[in-house]
Design a protein around this motif. Structure first.
Motif, PDB file in Angstrom:
ATOM      1  N   ASP A   1       0.832  -1.204   0.000  1.00 31.23           N
ATOM      2  CA  ASP A   1       0.000   0.000   0.000  1.00 31.23           C
ATOM      3  C   ASP A   1       0.870   1.259   0.000  1.00 31.23           C
ATOM      4  O   ASP A   1       0.538   2.252  -0.667  1.00 31.23           O
ATOM      5  N   VAL A   2       1.949   1.226   0.770  1.00 24.31           N
ATOM      6  CA  VAL A   2       2.838   2.390   0.863  1.00 24.31           C
ATOM      7  C   VAL A   2       3.502   2.649  -0.489  1.00 24.31           C
ATOM      8  O   VAL A   2       3.620   3.794  -0.937  1.00 24.31           O
ATOM      9  N   TYR A   3       3.937   1.579  -1.141  1.00 24.93           N
ATOM     10  CA  TYR A   3       4.575   1.719  -2.451  1.00 24.93           C
ATOM     11  C   TYR A   3       3.597   2.304  -3.473  1.00 24.93           C
ATOM     12  O   TYR A   3       3.943   3.216  -4.229  1.00 24.93           O
ATOM     13  N   LEU A   4       2.383   1.791  -3.503  1.00 20.24           N
ATOM     14  CA  LEU A   4       1.373   2.316  -4.435  1.00 20.24           C
ATOM     15  C   LEU A   4       1.131   3.797  -4.187  1.00 20.24           C
ATOM     16  O   LEU A   4       1.034   4.600  -5.133  1.00 20.24           O
ATOM     17  N   SER A   5       1.046   4.173  -2.917  1.00 18.03           N
ATOM     18  CA  SER A   5       0.817   5.574  -2.576  1.00 18.03           C
ATOM     19  C   SER A   5       2.006   6.437  -2.986  1.00 18.03           C
ATOM     20  O   SER A   5       1.832   7.538  -3.542  1.00 18.03           O
ATOM     21  N   ALA A   6       3.225   5.939  -2.728  1.00 16.32           N
ATOM     22  CA  ALA A   6       4.423   6.703  -3.091  1.00 16.32           C
ATOM     23  C   ALA A   6       4.486   6.931  -4.595  1.00 16.32           C
ATOM     24  O   ALA A   6       4.784   8.044  -5.061  1.00 16.32           O
ATOM     25  N   VAL A   7       4.199   5.891  -5.367  1.00 20.86           N
ATOM     26  CA  VAL A   7       4.248   6.017  -6.828  1.00 20.86           C
ATOM     27  C   VAL A   7       3.145   6.958  -7.315  1.00 20.86           C
ATOM     28  O   VAL A   7       3.368   7.792  -8.204  1.00 20.86           O
ATOM     29  N   ALA A   8       1.963   6.858  -6.700  1.00 23.15           N
ATOM     30  CA  ALA A   8       0.855   7.738  -7.092  1.00 23.15           C
ATOM     31  C   ALA A   8       1.184   9.203  -6.820  1.00 23.15           C
ATOM     32  O   ALA A   8       0.748  10.086  -7.566  1.00 23.15           O
ATOM     33  N   LEU A   9       1.953   9.462  -5.791  1.00 21.15           N
ATOM     34  CA  LEU A   9       2.279  10.837  -5.397  1.00 21.15           C
ATOM     35  C   LEU A   9       3.598  11.327  -5.972  1.00 21.15           C
ATOM     36  O   LEU A   9       3.965  12.490  -5.784  1.00 21.15           O
ATOM     37  N   SER A  10       4.309  10.448  -6.667  1.00 20.81           N
ATOM     38  CA  SER A  10       5.640  10.789  -7.173  1.00 20.81           C
ATOM     39  C   SER A  10       5.593  11.139  -8.664  1.00 20.81           C
ATOM     40  O   SER A  10       4.549  11.021  -9.322  1.00 20.81           O
ATOM     41  N   LYS A  11       6.748  11.530  -9.152  1.00 27.47           N
ATOM     42  CA  LYS A  11       6.918  11.735 -10.596  1.00 27.47           C
ATOM     43  C   LYS A  11       7.841  10.627 -11.086  1.00 27.47           C
ATOM     44  O   LYS A  11       9.010  10.866 -11.402  1.00 27.47           O
ATOM     45  N   ASN A  12       7.312   9.407 -11.103  1.00 28.07           N
ATOM     46  CA  ASN A  12       8.120   8.248 -11.441  1.00 28.07           C
ATOM     47  C   ASN A  12       7.347   7.369 -12.421  1.00 28.07           C
ATOM     48  O   ASN A  12       6.768   6.350 -12.042  1.00 28.07           O
ATOM     49  N   PRO A  13       7.304   7.763 -13.699  1.00 27.10           N
ATOM     50  CA  PRO A  13       6.492   7.017 -14.672  1.00 27.10           C
ATOM     51  C   PRO A  13       6.963   5.580 -14.869  1.00 27.10           C
ATOM     52  O   PRO A  13       6.144   4.701 -15.160  1.00 27.10           O
TER      53      PRO A  13
END
Length: 318
Positions: A267-279
């Motif tokens: 869940d943390v990883y999904l949230s981090a990717v959703a909030l990041s600029k990491n396509p």
């Protein structure tokens, strides 16, 4: 070495171990839930090994220290404190007790993953002006005091915990910090409710407790996994996420999906990717979905929303 019972009842026991008369150290060690009612337990052997005097506080699982009032503890222990450097120490329910009773004896406090579901921590949960309800309907004592309403130790406590553990974090923020805003908070990322067990697993527990007792500096690096390991990358990723550095978190948490699931970090990883600029990370997660390794129906609602956002970003990238 002599052992003296200072207090014994159906629900708790205080046993003093005079291990080394030449030492001024007295570790009052509160067991976690299930620690038992014997004269020895959590901390006893460690104190013997280091030549520190030791007071073991045991309790029954049903009591979680609720049978022992602040005043009763103070009266029982005070006669043996003169000239001693007193430390209260414990994990889980014992960490709660180390904080609760530390002010009674002006102790240095070391609390690990403090938790006690028998003691309310929300501000609106107290209904007694004196802070404590003397007895419950079954005749047993019940704690209800806000920590800030009890006598405060002159020493700022050290609290060791995983900030991502919801219940431990709530007790620290809502109950401990209002009393001790100067507390030293030491984080053990991804340890859950077992911060001491984690330190034991990586071989740092003895170092940590010994440094605290002897008042020597604690190197935060010694509380983490070795650099270069997957475990350390995940710890640093969780720390970056807590610091809202989502780009860095998305990179550091980019482990195999099975590893993330095992450690409760998906869940943390999904949230981090959703909030990041990491396509590239978004495309990677889309690959998990395409390979049927990840499905929205298996996620909690907030994680589903993050996944939808990630998949949207991945579609743009593709």
């Amino acid at each position: 070495m002599s052992v003296i019972d200072l207090d014994v009842c159906d629900d708790h026991r205080l046993a003093l171990h005079e291990i080394n008369p030449g030492s001024d150290k007295l570790l009052i060690c509160f067991s976690r839930k299930g620690g038992g009612m014997g004269q020895s337990g959590f901390g006893t052997e460690f104190c013997k090994k280091n030549g520190w005097n030791h007071l073991y506080v045991g309790h029954t699982p049903r009591s979680r220290y609720q049978s022992l009032s602040f005043e009763r503890f103070q009266d029982c222990v005070f006669p043996v404190l003169e000239g001693r450097d007193v430390i209260t120490y414990g994990p889980s329910a014992g960490g709660y007790a180390a904080l609760y009773f530390g002010g009674a004896v002006d102790a240095r406090i070391l609390a690990a993953s403090p938790r006690n579901t028998y003691h309310p921590i929300r501000t609106n949960a107290w209904a007694w002006e004196d802070g404590e309800q003397p007895e419950s309907s079954d005749g047993r004592f019940r704690h209800r005091a806000r920590l800030k309403d009890l006598p405060r130790s002159s020493h700022a406590p050290t609290i060791l915990y995983d900030p991502r553990d919801g219940r431990d974090s709530a007790l620290v923020k809502r109950w401990a910090l209002p009393a001790y805003p100067d507390a030293k908070l030491m984080h053990v990322p991804n340890s859950g409710h077992r911060s001491l067990d984690y330190l034991s697993r990586i071989g740092s527990l003895s170092y940590f407790v010994r440094s605290f007792v002897e008042q020597t500096p604690i190197d935060p690096e010694r509380l983490l996994a070795p650099k270069g390991t997957i475990e350390r990358a995940l710890q640093d990723g969780a720390t970056a996420y807590e610091a809202q550095d989502y780009d860095r978190a998305a990179v550091l948490l980019g482990a195999d999906i099975s590893e993330l699931r095992t450690r409760g970090l998906l869940d943390v990883y999904l949230s981090a990717v959703a909030l990041s600029k990491n396509p590239s990370a978004a495309v990677r997660i889309k690959g998990w979905c395409d390979a049927e390794l990840l499905s929205a129906k298996d996620l909690r609602p907030w994680a589903r929303r993050d996944l939808e956002k990630v998949l949207g970003a991945a579609a743009v990238e593709c």
